[in-house]
Design an enzyme around this catalytic site. Structure first.
Site, short mmCIF file in Angstrom:
data_model
loop_
_atom_site.label_atom_id
_atom_site.label_comp_id
_atom_site.label_asym_id
_atom_site.label_seq_id
_atom_site.Cartn_x
_atom_site.Cartn_y
_atom_site.Cartn_z
N LYS A 173 -51.23 50.06 -25.79
CA LYS A 173 -50.59 50.20 -24.63
C LYS A 173 -49.29 51.13 -24.96
O LYS A 173 -48.71 50.92 -26.08
CB LYS A 173 -49.88 48.76 -24.20
CG LYS A 173 -49.05 48.78 -23.06
CD LYS A 173 -48.52 47.52 -22.53
CE LYS A 173 -47.91 47.42 -21.26
NZ LYS A 173 -47.32 46.09 -20.80
N SER A 183 -48.42 44.84 -16.09
CA SER A 183 -48.32 46.04 -16.43
C SER A 183 -49.15 46.77 -17.36
O SER A 183 -49.39 47.98 -17.48
CB SER A 183 -46.70 46.63 -17.16
OG SER A 183 -46.68 45.68 -18.25
N SER A 198 -47.62 40.32 -17.94
CA SER A 198 -48.22 41.76 -17.92
C SER A 198 -49.57 41.60 -18.87
O SER A 198 -50.25 42.81 -18.78
CB SER A 198 -47.48 42.83 -18.47
OG SER A 198 -46.75 43.12 -17.07
N1 GLN Z 1 -44.77 42.05 -13.13
C1 GLN Z 1 -43.65 41.09 -13.96
C2 GLN Z 1 -42.35 42.28 -13.62
O1 GLN Z 1 -42.63 43.43 -13.10
C3 GLN Z 1 -43.99 41.38 -15.37
C4 GLN Z 1 -43.98 42.33 -16.22
C5 GLN Z 1 -44.35 42.18 -17.63
O2 GLN Z 1 -44.75 41.26 -18.13
N2 GLN Z 1 -44.03 43.28 -18.40
O3 GLN Z 1 -41.46 42.14 -14.34
#
Ligand code: GLN
Length: 495
Positions: A79, A154, A178
């Site tokens: 990532k 994400s 994410s």
């Molecule tokens: N969807 C969540 C957010 O937008 C989690 C994001 C994540 O785990 N990095 O914060």
């Protein structure tokens, strides 16, 4: 079987038995990326030269008859918020689109130490803020199961890369779902480790008290192999924990049945109005399978669940607003000033213009939210209160896991693991939720509590609606990754 279909253990066997070379394996993945990533856009950067150089080194070791670790010669995708020395690291943001990582994150050092082959860096929501991968400044990744849908976020690029056979496994990060959400939407296995189990050194920070790095892979066993390779104490991250590595039998999971006398908790607050009824059916069916395998199922209550999203969006944005203050056009990445003198003469303009143009809409929204809840007049009302409710959310899990008897103060009758859906709905259409951030935030309603409580959780494919995969979430006690992996593996093997 094709070279790009292999799991880690299968690829390892092929390499040591000289069925194919590490270079052939790396080439097969690089070719696959060239062929299919035009449509999917899982990768932001492809590190072909590095991959082939690393593969050559592994082939040299093989020809010398050296014993190889399980991960030697295995192609991985990273990532793009995890620093990999001398390679661009953008975090999905324009503000870092010319930033070259000056050192390796600890997880990368550990993977390199095992001889992993780095194929490239994967797409993500900007600074890991999002649930669909649509917040990347470089464009959305598509779901390999249905190109009109999102891969989840994400870590959408990492999940899509695994699901489309563009790597054997990938690393993602999970602040509020994410790893698990994209694993669920793309039909791969994802592990969010216990807070502190994996070093965060070299991970571009979003919300430091919630972020954890973890694997996305094609099987539960692959997740275990990768987790064993990256976990443990790191001098560079004071929140990392020394794990008893002897207890976590490194390598393979031997049992294929669920652990004896397994007690599974099913929280009633995780089956809510508004949840897709098909998803609910698939999850309830998976829970039934565990019952058939001999597990005891018990309904439990996590009464503070209804506050989890609100608490998460106060704490994560507060931490994000502090973490992102460093991108000011002076220290890192892009700057609106053409030179030092110009920055010095117009310091405030440099800050404002760089941040105004460098950050995307969602990131700016979160910086404003976080700055607001931390400001003098509102700190007690929002941030402090959210921290208190966070403790209550953690206590809900403590109670479920050990249920202290209030009179005898003896623990009894707790559950071993908790099962739920990863998401209330399957992968949605690209563009479907971008106009309404609140419905987008709902995607992680079953995920954020786990981060607030610091627990480990696995996302495991457990069924499909049409061609769209559904993920089962298996939540464990702190540092009981092996338990949830074993429970996941039992399903994978028997169902
Ligand atoms: N969807 C969540 C957010 O937008 C989690 C994001 C994540 O785990 N990095 O914060």
């Amino acid at each position: 079987m094709h070279l790009t279909d292999l799991t880690i253990t299968q690829a390892h066997q092929g390499l040591i038995n000289k069925k194919f070379s590490a270079i052939e394996l790396a080439r097969a993945y690089l070719d696959k990326i060239k062929k299919s990533d035009k449509d999917i856009f899982a990768y932001l950067t492809i590190t072909e030269k590095l991959a082939l150089k690393q593969a050559k080194e592994i082939d040299d070791l093989i020809s010398k008859g050296k014993r190889l670790p399980l991960l030697a010669g295995i192609p991985v995708a990273i990532k793009d918020n995890i620093m990999t020395e001398d390679i661009k690291c953008t975090a999905g943001s324009k503000i870092l689109d010319n930033y070259i990582a000056p050192y390796d994150a600890t997880v990368i050092k550990r993977l390199r130490g095992q001889g992993c082959i780095i194929l490239g860096k994967t797409n993500l929501d900007e600074f890991a803020m999002g649930s669909s991968c649509e917040n990347s400044a470089f464009g959305p990744t598509k779901n390999p199961c249905d190109l009109t849908r999102v891969p989840g976020g994400s870590s959408g690029g990492s999940a899509a890369a695994v699901a489309s056979d563009e790597c054997v496994f990938a690393l993602g990060s999970d602040t509020g779902g994410s790893i698990r959400l994209p694993a669920s939407f793309c039909g791969v296995v994802g592990l969010k480790p216990t807070y502190g189990a994996v070093s965060r050194y070299g991970l571009i920070a979003f919300a430091s008290s919630l972020d954890q790095i973890g694997p996305l892979a094609k099987s539960v066993e692959d997740c275990k192999i990768v987790f064993d390779a990256i976990k443990g104490k790191d001098e560079m991250d004071s929140t990392s924990v020394k794990l008893n590595t002897d207890l976590g039998r490194s390598g393979l999971l031997k049992e294929t049945r669920p652990p004896k006398n397994l007690r599974i908790g099913v929280p009633k607050e995780y089956f809510i109005k508004g949840m897709d009824s098909e998803v609910e059916k698939v999850i309830k069916n998976a829970i039934k399978k565990y019952e058939e395998m001999g597990a005891k199922i018990k309904e439990i209550s996590l009464p503070h669940t209804e506050y989890a999203l609100a608490v998460y969006y106060i704490i994560s944005t507060a931490e994000a607003s502090a973490n992102l203050a460093r991108y000011d056009g002076i220290k890192y990445g892009k700057s609106k000033a053409n030179n030092k003198q110009q920055a010095k003469n117009n310091l405030l303009d440099t800050y404002l213009q760089t941040r105004g143009e460098g950050f995307g809409k969602e990131v700016r929204r979160r910086i404003m939210l976080g700055t607001y809840t931390l400001s003098a007049g509102y700190y007690d009302a929002y941030y402090l209160r959210a921290q208190k409710v966070r403790t209550l959310i953690k206590q809900d899990f403590d109670n479920a896991f050990k249920q202290v008897d209030p009179v005898r103060k003896k623990s009894s009758n707790g559950v071993d693991v908790i099962l739920s859906s990863v998401s209330p709905f399957p992968a949605f259409k690209i563009g479907e939720k971008t106009k309404d951030p609140l419905t987008m935030y709902l995607s992680d309603i079953f995920n954020v509590s786990v981060n607030l409580a610091g627990l480990p959780a696995l996302s495991l494919p457990c069924g499909k609606i049409g061609k769209l995969p559904i993920g089962l979430q298996i939540i464990g006690k702190p540092f009981e990754e092996d338990k949830i992996l074993e429970v996941g593996r039992a399903f994978e093997e028997n169902v």
